[in-house]
Scaffold this active site. Structure first.
Site, PDB file in Angstrom:
ATOM      1  N   GLY B  42       1.040  -1.072  -0.047  1.00  0.00           N
ATOM      2  CA  GLY B  42      -0.143   0.027  -0.453  1.00  0.00           C
ATOM      3  C   GLY B  42       1.460   1.271   0.509  1.00  0.00           C
ATOM      4  N   GLU B  58       0.661   2.030  -6.355  1.00  0.00           N
ATOM      5  CA  GLU B  58       1.248   1.498  -5.265  1.00  0.00           C
ATOM      6  C   GLU B  58       1.397   0.159  -5.657  1.00  0.00           C
ATOM      7  OE1 GLU B  58       2.456   2.389  -2.982  1.00  0.00           O
ATOM      8  OE2 GLU B  58       2.557   4.636  -3.103  1.00  0.00           O
ATOM      9  N   GLU B  62       5.126  -1.181  -5.593  1.00  0.00           N
ATOM     10  CA  GLU B  62       5.755  -2.547  -4.272  1.00  0.00           C
ATOM     11  C   GLU B  62       6.007  -4.146  -4.505  1.00  0.00           C
ATOM     12  OE1 GLU B  62       4.132  -1.766  -0.704  1.00  0.00           O
ATOM     13  OE2 GLU B  62       4.845   0.005  -0.857  1.00  0.00           O
ATOM     14  N   ASP B  80      -4.859   5.476  15.981  1.00  0.00           N
ATOM     15  CA  ASP B  80      -3.231   4.727  16.794  1.00  0.00           C
ATOM     16  C   ASP B  80      -2.991   3.942  15.603  1.00  0.00           C
ATOM     17  OD1 ASP B  80      -3.088   6.656  19.591  1.00  0.00           O
ATOM     18  OD2 ASP B  80      -4.302   5.332  19.495  1.00  0.00           O
ATOM     19  N   GLU B 108      11.132  -7.277  -0.143  1.00  0.00           N
ATOM     20  CA  GLU B 108      11.227  -8.698  -0.557  1.00  0.00           C
ATOM     21  C   GLU B 108       9.426  -8.604  -0.813  1.00  0.00           C
ATOM     22  OE1 GLU B 108      12.147 -12.872   1.213  1.00  0.00           O
ATOM     23  OE2 GLU B 108      13.135 -11.684   1.834  1.00  0.00           O
TER      24      GLU B 108
END
Lengths: 136, 136
Positions: B42, B58, B62, B80, B108
């Protein structure tokens, strides 16, 4: 913070019921600030607040209603959907009881039966959002 | 702009298939930057970009994969959930074919069968996200 980000907003499609659980209609607001027109009630998410809490706070502020969240309708993020700046709307379907009262950004609160929604008076992409709700 | 807003991110649960449409597993990344650990791929949404375009960009950056979006899983907004700052994740389920290759923030890329996902190695609230995916 070096990252730029769109603004995060929440909008709520409020299904309004009377005390006998009879569906009264969908709650829409007549906006006090530009863009002027009818809108699904909503507003910006504060830093430190969940989107669910932001939704409940904004619905209360704009319509006086305490809403129960029924589910997520979708996420609306077209960069041109808000004429002011890029806003990502996280849109929920919710339920409320009682009589809505306008305040905050709402000049007036109105309740529409589905078949009476004036789609051509809706601002932002709220006519698309309401059509997605009806056709979901 | 006087309004403060949480950051908007997208995450993708990628269902990986081989060329014969056999399910291979879920694609996770070993993060290069803190917080270190395993994560659902993400990243942040750019101003001027839809969340769907951000997700595809994304996932490609990635994992090297071109994903097809199947649907929205949920919106995760606990203040949080990200130890760095308040980030709202819009999480999608998607599908891809081919061999993932790590780049960008991924050190990885790994593919896990559902029953082999090491939930205790997942960062952020990604173990909750994956459990929501499995139980949806």
């Amino acid at each position: 913070m070096p990252i730029k980000t769109p603004f995060v907003a929440v909008d709520g499609i409020i299904q309004l019921f009377d005390e006998n659980d009879n569906f009264q209609g969908i709650v829409l607001i007549e906006r006090k600030n530009p863009p002027l027109g009818l809108a699904v009630p909503g507003g910006f998410v504060d830093v430190g607040e969940t989107v669910e809490d932001a939704l409940k706070r904004e619905m209360k502020e704009e319509t006086g209603l305490d809403v129960e969240i029924l589910g997520l309708l979708g996420v609306y993020s077209d960069p041109d959907r808000d004429p002011r700046f890029h806003t990502v709307s996280i849109t929920f379907v919710c339920r409320a009881y009682g009589i809505p009262v306008a305040s905050s950004d709402a000049k007036e609160v109105k309740v529409f039966k589905i078949e009476d929604i004036p789609f051509d008076r809706l601002v932002f992409d709220h006519s698309k959002i309401l059509k997605d709700y009806i056709n979901r």
